[in-house]
Design a protein around this motif. Sequence first.
Motif, PDB file in Angstrom:
ATOM      1  N   PRO A   1       5.106   1.201   9.301  1.00  0.00           N
ATOM      2  CA  PRO A   1       4.879   2.064   8.145  1.00  0.00           C
ATOM      3  C   PRO A   1       5.568   1.541   6.889  1.00  0.00           C
ATOM      4  CG  PRO A   1       6.491   3.049   9.593  1.00  0.00           C
ATOM      5  CD  PRO A   1       5.995   1.810  10.284  1.00  0.00           C
ATOM      6  N   VAL A   2       4.891   1.672   5.765  1.00  0.00           N
ATOM      7  CA  VAL A   2       5.471   1.310   4.466  1.00  0.00           C
ATOM      8  C   VAL A   2       5.266   2.512   3.540  1.00  0.00           C
ATOM      9  CG1 VAL A   2       5.380  -0.244   2.489  1.00  0.00           C
ATOM     10  CG2 VAL A   2       4.913  -1.126   4.784  1.00  0.00           C
ATOM     11  N   PRO A   3       6.284   3.347   3.393  1.00  0.00           N
ATOM     12  CA  PRO A   3       6.140   4.485   2.478  1.00  0.00           C
ATOM     13  C   PRO A   3       5.905   4.006   1.049  1.00  0.00           C
ATOM     14  CG  PRO A   3       8.065   4.755   3.892  1.00  0.00           C
ATOM     15  CD  PRO A   3       7.568   3.355   4.087  1.00  0.00           C
ATOM     16  N   GLN A   4       5.133   4.750   0.313  1.00  0.00           N
ATOM     17  CA  GLN A   4       4.818   4.370  -1.061  1.00  0.00           C
ATOM     18  C   GLN A   4       6.079   4.198  -1.896  1.00  0.00           C
ATOM     19  OE1 GLN A   4       1.793   6.737  -2.917  1.00  0.00           O
ATOM     20  NE2 GLN A   4       1.993   5.686  -4.875  1.00  0.00           N
ATOM     21  N   GLU A   5       7.065   5.051  -1.672  1.00  0.00           N
ATOM     22  CA  GLU A   5       8.309   4.972  -2.439  1.00  0.00           C
ATOM     23  C   GLU A   5       9.019   3.636  -2.218  1.00  0.00           C
ATOM     24  OE1 GLU A   5       7.625   7.515  -0.223  1.00  0.00           O
ATOM     25  OE2 GLU A   5       6.866   8.849  -1.770  1.00  0.00           O
ATOM     26  N   TRP A   6       8.954   3.113  -1.013  1.00  0.00           N
ATOM     27  CA  TRP A   6       9.574   1.809  -0.734  1.00  0.00           C
ATOM     28  C   TRP A   6       8.818   0.704  -1.461  1.00  0.00           C
ATOM     29  CZ3 TRP A   6      11.049   1.292   5.123  1.00  0.00           C
ATOM     30  CH2 TRP A   6      11.980   2.275   5.440  1.00  0.00           C
ATOM     31  N   ALA A   7       7.500   0.735  -1.374  1.00  0.00           N
ATOM     32  CA  ALA A   7       6.691  -0.306  -2.010  1.00  0.00           C
ATOM     33  C   ALA A   7       6.930  -0.339  -3.514  1.00  0.00           C
ATOM     34  CB  ALA A   7       5.216  -0.073  -1.711  1.00  0.00           C
ATOM     35  N   GLU A   8       7.081   0.837  -4.111  1.00  0.00           N
ATOM     36  CA  GLU A   8       7.264   0.917  -5.563  1.00  0.00           C
ATOM     37  C   GLU A   8       8.582   0.322  -6.032  1.00  0.00           C
ATOM     38  OE1 GLU A   8       6.589   5.078  -6.135  1.00  0.00           O
ATOM     39  OE2 GLU A   8       4.430   4.787  -6.414  1.00  0.00           O
ATOM     40  N   ARG A   9       9.510   0.107  -5.123  1.00  0.00           N
ATOM     41  CA  ARG A   9      10.769  -0.541  -5.496  1.00  0.00           C
ATOM     42  C   ARG A   9      10.587  -2.033  -5.756  1.00  0.00           C
ATOM     43  NH1 ARG A   9      14.867   2.129  -1.038  1.00  0.00           N
ATOM     44  NH2 ARG A   9      14.411   4.276  -1.561  1.00  0.00           N
ATOM     45  N   PHE A  10       9.513  -2.615  -5.228  1.00  0.00           N
ATOM     46  CA  PHE A  10       9.327  -4.063  -5.305  1.00  0.00           C
ATOM     47  C   PHE A  10       8.090  -4.492  -6.079  1.00  0.00           C
ATOM     48  CE2 PHE A  10      11.798  -3.097  -1.539  1.00  0.00           C
ATOM     49  CZ  PHE A  10      12.902  -3.896  -1.737  1.00  0.00           C
ATOM     50  N   VAL A  11       7.050  -3.676  -6.054  1.00  0.00           N
ATOM     51  CA  VAL A  11       5.804  -4.044  -6.732  1.00  0.00           C
ATOM     52  C   VAL A  11       5.301  -2.872  -7.559  1.00  0.00           C
ATOM     53  CG1 VAL A  11       5.098  -5.753  -5.004  1.00  0.00           C
ATOM     54  CG2 VAL A  11       4.371  -3.381  -4.746  1.00  0.00           C
ATOM     55  N   THR A  12       4.391  -3.140  -8.470  1.00  0.00           N
ATOM     56  CA  THR A  12       3.778  -2.102  -9.286  1.00  0.00           C
ATOM     57  C   THR A  12       2.553  -1.591  -8.541  1.00  0.00           C
ATOM     58  OG1 THR A  12       4.583  -3.173 -11.284  1.00  0.00           O
ATOM     59  CG2 THR A  12       2.788  -1.587 -11.547  1.00  0.00           C
ATOM     60  N   VAL A  13       2.709  -0.484  -7.863  1.00  0.00           N
ATOM     61  CA  VAL A  13       1.644   0.049  -7.011  1.00  0.00           C
ATOM     62  C   VAL A  13       0.600   0.756  -7.876  1.00  0.00           C
ATOM     63  CG1 VAL A  13       1.088   1.629  -5.125  1.00  0.00           C
ATOM     64  CG2 VAL A  13       3.237   0.338  -5.089  1.00  0.00           C
ATOM     65  N   LYS A  14      -0.614   0.224  -7.845  1.00  0.00           N
ATOM     66  CA  LYS A  14      -1.727   0.831  -8.564  1.00  0.00           C
ATOM     67  C   LYS A  14      -2.638   1.603  -7.622  1.00  0.00           C
ATOM     68  CE  LYS A  14      -0.807  -0.705 -12.647  1.00  0.00           C
ATOM     69  NZ  LYS A  14      -0.451   0.180 -13.721  1.00  0.00           N
ATOM     70  N   ARG A  15      -2.550   1.274  -6.341  1.00  0.00           N
ATOM     71  CA  ARG A  15      -3.386   1.946  -5.337  1.00  0.00           C
ATOM     72  C   ARG A  15      -2.639   1.939  -4.019  1.00  0.00           C
ATOM     73  NH1 ARG A  15      -7.467   0.424  -1.465  1.00  0.00           N
ATOM     74  NH2 ARG A  15      -9.185   1.906  -1.433  1.00  0.00           N
ATOM     75  N   TYR A  16      -2.539   3.095  -3.400  1.00  0.00           N
ATOM     76  CA  TYR A  16      -1.878   3.233  -2.100  1.00  0.00           C
ATOM     77  C   TYR A  16      -2.799   4.073  -1.233  1.00  0.00           C
ATOM     78  CZ  TYR A  16       1.701   4.373   1.362  1.00  0.00           C
ATOM     79  OH  TYR A  16       2.418   4.520   2.526  1.00  0.00           O
ATOM     80  N   LYS A  17      -3.208   3.515  -0.102  1.00  0.00           N
ATOM     81  CA  LYS A  17      -4.166   4.221   0.745  1.00  0.00           C
ATOM     82  C   LYS A  17      -3.731   4.159   2.203  1.00  0.00           C
ATOM     83  CE  LYS A  17      -9.020   4.500   1.958  1.00  0.00           C
ATOM     84  NZ  LYS A  17     -10.352   3.927   1.770  1.00  0.00           N
TER      85      LYS A  17
END
Length: 91
Positions: free
Chosen positions: A45-61
Amino acid sequence: TAASSVTSYAEETREMYKAMYNPFKKSQKPNSVPAALSVYPREAPVPQEWAERFVTVKRYKKMPKGGHFAALELPEDFAEDITDAFKEIAS
């Protein structure tokens, strides 16, 4: 062997953990390149909050099914998801 194949995952996880939870390290801005993430239920699992710490999330599905080999398991769904992601990021 199984042990050697997961070594890189373990090392990367340790480094990410250190980067996220080291209170003495300067906070880092996420990479500005737009990113699309698809999270599969049979994958780590990769929670959106974790991903946003490293990349600019434009789409999370969150995908309804699939795992580590989603492109082989569900090729049509995988291809459609990639196409949709590029369309959303480009618009």
